[in-house]
Structures are given as C-alpha cells and as structure tokens.
Design a protein around this motif. Structure first.
Motif, PDB file in Angstrom:
ATOM      1  N   LEU A  40       0.828  -1.213   0.000  1.00 36.19           N
ATOM      2  CA  LEU A  40       0.000   0.000   0.000  1.00 36.19           C
ATOM      3  C   LEU A  40       0.859   1.259   0.000  1.00 36.19           C
ATOM      4  O   LEU A  40       0.562   2.227  -0.713  1.00 36.19           O
ATOM      5  N   LEU A  41       1.914   1.251   0.781  1.00 34.55           N
ATOM      6  CA  LEU A  41       2.789   2.414   0.835  1.00 34.55           C
ATOM      7  C   LEU A  41       3.481   2.636  -0.503  1.00 34.55           C
ATOM      8  O   LEU A  41       3.560   3.771  -0.996  1.00 34.55           O
ATOM      9  N   ARG A  42       3.961   1.550  -1.099  1.00 35.21           N
ATOM     10  CA  ARG A  42       4.612   1.679  -2.403  1.00 35.21           C
ATOM     11  C   ARG A  42       3.657   2.247  -3.438  1.00 35.21           C
ATOM     12  O   ARG A  42       4.025   3.140  -4.226  1.00 35.21           O
ATOM     13  N   ALA A  43       2.429   1.766  -3.457  1.00 32.99           N
ATOM     14  CA  ALA A  43       1.448   2.241  -4.433  1.00 32.99           C
ATOM     15  C   ALA A  43       1.184   3.738  -4.269  1.00 32.99           C
ATOM     16  O   ALA A  43       1.061   4.482  -5.259  1.00 32.99           O
ATOM     17  N   ALA A  44       1.099   4.187  -3.022  1.00 34.33           N
ATOM     18  CA  ALA A  44       0.848   5.604  -2.764  1.00 34.33           C
ATOM     19  C   ALA A  44       2.019   6.463  -3.237  1.00 34.33           C
ATOM     20  O   ALA A  44       1.832   7.557  -3.781  1.00 34.33           O
ATOM     21  N   LEU A  45       3.238   5.973  -3.027  1.00 38.42           N
ATOM     22  CA  LEU A  45       4.430   6.698  -3.481  1.00 38.42           C
ATOM     23  C   LEU A  45       4.480   6.756  -5.006  1.00 38.42           C
ATOM     24  O   LEU A  45       4.752   7.817  -5.591  1.00 38.42           O
ATOM     25  N   LYS A  46       4.213   5.638  -5.653  1.00 36.49           N
ATOM     26  CA  LYS A  46       4.222   5.598  -7.115  1.00 36.49           C
ATOM     27  C   LYS A  46       3.167   6.541  -7.697  1.00 36.49           C
ATOM     28  O   LYS A  46       3.397   7.202  -8.713  1.00 36.49           O
ATOM     29  N   ALA A  47       2.009   6.605  -7.054  1.00 37.43           N
ATOM     30  CA  ALA A  47       0.930   7.465  -7.553  1.00 37.43           C
ATOM     31  C   ALA A  47       1.326   8.932  -7.526  1.00 37.43           C
ATOM     32  O   ALA A  47       0.827   9.727  -8.346  1.00 37.43           O
ATOM     33  N   LYS A  48       2.214   9.316  -6.605  1.00 33.11           N
ATOM     34  CA  LYS A  48       2.681  10.698  -6.507  1.00 33.11           C
ATOM     35  C   LYS A  48       3.998  10.938  -7.242  1.00 33.11           C
ATOM     36  O   LYS A  48       4.527  12.045  -7.228  1.00 33.11           O
ATOM     37  N   GLY A  49       4.537   9.891  -7.849  1.00 32.30           N
ATOM     38  CA  GLY A  49       5.796  10.037  -8.560  1.00 32.30           C
ATOM     39  C   GLY A  49       6.999  10.170  -7.648  1.00 32.30           C
ATOM     40  O   GLY A  49       8.033  10.710  -8.051  1.00 32.30           O
ATOM     41  N   ILE A  50       6.904   9.661  -6.418  1.00 28.65           N
ATOM     42  CA  ILE A  50       8.006   9.730  -5.459  1.00 28.65           C
ATOM     43  C   ILE A  50       8.921   8.519  -5.670  1.00 28.65           C
ATOM     44  O   ILE A  50       8.436   7.388  -5.740  1.00 28.65           O
ATOM     45  N   PRO A  51      10.222   8.721  -5.777  1.00 32.14           N
ATOM     46  CA  PRO A  51      11.140   7.575  -5.944  1.00 32.14           C
ATOM     47  C   PRO A  51      10.994   6.590  -4.800  1.00 32.14           C
ATOM     48  O   PRO A  51      10.961   6.978  -3.629  1.00 32.14           O
ATOM     49  N   VAL A  52      10.911   5.298  -5.134  1.00 31.68           N
ATOM     50  CA  VAL A  52      10.767   4.280  -4.109  1.00 31.68           C
ATOM     51  C   VAL A  52      11.477   3.007  -4.536  1.00 31.68           C
ATOM     52  O   VAL A  52      11.380   2.585  -5.691  1.00 31.68           O
ATOM     53  N   GLU A  53      12.228   2.443  -3.627  1.00 32.68           N
ATOM     54  CA  GLU A  53      12.882   1.139  -3.817  1.00 32.68           C
ATOM     55  C   GLU A  53      12.189   0.160  -2.882  1.00 32.68           C
ATOM     56  O   GLU A  53      12.055   0.417  -1.681  1.00 32.68           O
TER      57      GLU A  53
END
Length: 336
Positions: free
Chosen positions: A282-295
């Motif tokens: 869920l956290l990854r999806a929220a970051l991706k939706a905002k265009g925030i870099p995530v590993e």
C-alpha cells in the motif's frame, strides 16, 4: 514542502546563535542492576528533545520502565515504556561520512525496543561512518492529550534538533535520514509524509528547520490503520479500537502522501505473521501514484522483527547492504 538548503542552513545559523543553556542530558534507558554483555558498546551520549518541558506542559504520572526480554545473558533484548523524557541516544562514528540516520525502533506502540532494532543497527551503521541517533519516543496510549500525534511530534523535533546541531556532529544538515522498524516503521513513514504537520507549537530556533528526512526507510512497517491490513495492537494503541474511518485515514501514511515526500526504501517479508506485507504494498502504491522515488524489496521468507540478529542465515540477511547501496545511489552517502 521539500527541504531547502537555504532554509536549513539559515535555520542552523539561527539555532547556533540563539543562547543555549548548558543542561545535563537524561541517561539512556537502563535496567537497574543488570550486567551487560561484554564487547557491546553502550551509548553514553544523549540529546533530550524537550529540555524546557514537554509541549503543552503535559506531565502524565508515568515511571520509565525497562524490561529484559532475552533469556540469553550474552544477548540483550531490552524494551522501554513510560517514557516522559523522550531523547536520542547517539552513536558517533570514528570517521563521520557527513550523513546521519535517525532510527525509530519498533515495539507495537506498547514499548520501544532498545537493542534489536535500535542499538544493534546503530552500532553497525556508525562503524560504516554514519552518525546514528536512536530515538526513544513517547507512546500514544499513556495518557497524553493528543496521543496519536505524540510519536510524530517527538520525531519531528528530533529531526530538527539533529539539523540544529549538525556542526557538533560533523553532519551535513541536509543529509539526515529516517529509518524505522515495525511500529517504528509507521513512525518513520508518518514522518516521511507528515513532516510539515503542525503537531506541536514551535519552541525555539531549531523549530524553524525542516523535519523532512532526506530519505525514509521503513522496514517491515505498520502502515494501514484499517482492517484487514492493520496490525491490531498498533492500531488499538495509536488510534483506538473504536476509531472511525476518518481517524484511521489520518494516521495511515499511504493515505497522506504529499507531493514533496522524500525517496523511500521499503523492505518486508511476505511470510510476516504479525504485520501483513500488504502494508508495504500500500505504501509503495501511494508513493508511485505521486511520482516519489521508491525502492521496494519483498522477501519470501523472513518473518517479522528480524532486525539484524534474526536475519542471519536467511536471504533477508543482506537487507542492510541493499539499503546502503540504494542510499549511495540517491546521493545520501558513500557505501563505505
């Protein structure tokens, strides 16, 4: 709001120029009468977050209590609750690399783990040149007026104090990261998404500084406060068993993602029996939706609460190396 180099440096200057009284700092949490294992350095330096008293003048009738959960006299596994004097224990490296990491250990918001997700990680990172601050934050269900926001208030204040004192530690005030585990991972993610939330009244020049971490690394984190993905214990203590959907959403980092969130490193085991891996997803999806870099790293096996000691001999054993390589890639610090 993204961290501004100018705002951080100017704020640091203001903090340095402000008159500061010399005060004795509160010792790290300790178990009275206990004999510590040989060869494990214990921190002897701390930073009190609120030396002039807690925000709002609160003073619940609590006694700080440390318990030992380990049955092996050579391995400590302490936890602390009843914290009324939140503070950071400091691990200074012999040769600072200019980067700092604030660690928020787990404990299900019932207590704060001292060793497994605090000192052990602090020792390893400081040996690699990072200046490490292990945060002992107040717990939400111990009588505070705004209990659900008390851990975040401590985390924000801690980040600002590290930046205000960056010169003392040989740290670049911009390069201050947050890392947290389990419920401490929730606090880490909460800081990474609500770093600008006004959860306490500014007290001094340090509070002019940004609380936004350079990067956030929640490890097997609690994220959602909504069933079925919520960790029941953390949810009950943070927002209450009878929390309505609005209150749940207000304290679920995946549902409070700003445009200016820092890069995130997320790690979880799919067989985690305590905190469902869906929290990380869920956290990854929220970051991706905002265009925030995530590993993101999801391991098939690892369970929960492995820290460093319980990861030995498993594929997840290399998680810290994965973090360090990523931290180097995003410009946080050299790996070694």
């Amino acid at each position: 709001m993204k961290t501004s180099r100018r705002s951080i440096l100017m704020g640091s200057l203001a903090a340095l120029l402000a008159p500061v009284a010399v005060r004795a700092q509160t010792a790290p949490p300790a178990l009275a009468g206990s004999e510590l294992p040989p060869g494990l350095p214990q921190p002897d330096e701390t930073i009190d977050l609120w030396p002039d008293g807690l925000p709002g003048g609160e003073n619940p009738a609590l006694t700080e209590t440390v318990i030992e959960r380990s049955r092996d006299r050579l391995v400590t596994d302490r936890a602390v609750y009843g914290i009324t004097n939140p503070r950071m224990a400091v691990f200074r490296p012999r040769k600072p690399n200019g980067a700092a990491i604030m660690i928020t250990p787990g404990g299900g918001y019932k207590w704060v783990v001292v060793d497994k997700e605090g000192y052990e990680v602090g020792r390893r990172l400081s040996a690699l040149g990072y200046t490490v601050f292990v945060l002992f934050y107040r717990l939400p269900n111990e009588g505070w007026q705004d209990g659900a926001n008390v851990p975040l208030a401590d985390a924000q204040r801690a980040m600002r104090l590290i930046r205000a004192r960056a010169q003392d530690y040989g740290v670049d005030p911009e390069r201050v990261a947050a890392m947290g585990f389990s419920a401490g991972g929730h606090l880490c993610a909460d800081l990474g998404t609500r770093f600008d939330a006004g959860v306490y009244e500014p007290l001094d020049a340090a509070d002019q500084l940004s609380a936004r971490p350079f990067l956030a690394a929640p490890i097997y984190p609690v994220i959602s406060m909504t069933a079925p993905n919520a960790h029941p214990g953390s949810r009950a203590l943070l927002v209450g068993e009878d929390a309505d959907p609005k209150r749940e959403a207000a304290h679920s980092p995946d549902r409070n993602m700003p445009e200016g969130a820092p890069p995130f490193f997320i790690l979880h085991a799919e067989d985690d029996p305590v905190v469902p891996v869906e929290n990380a997803v869920l956290l990854r999806a929220a970051l991706k939706a905002k265009g925030i870099p995530v590993e993101t790293h999801l391991f098939a096996h690892g369970g929960h609460g492995f820290g460093l000691r319980k990861a030995v001999g498993k594929p997840v054993e290399g998680w810290l190396d994965l973090f360090l390589a990523w931290a180097q890639a995003v410009g946080f610090a050299n790996r070694y």
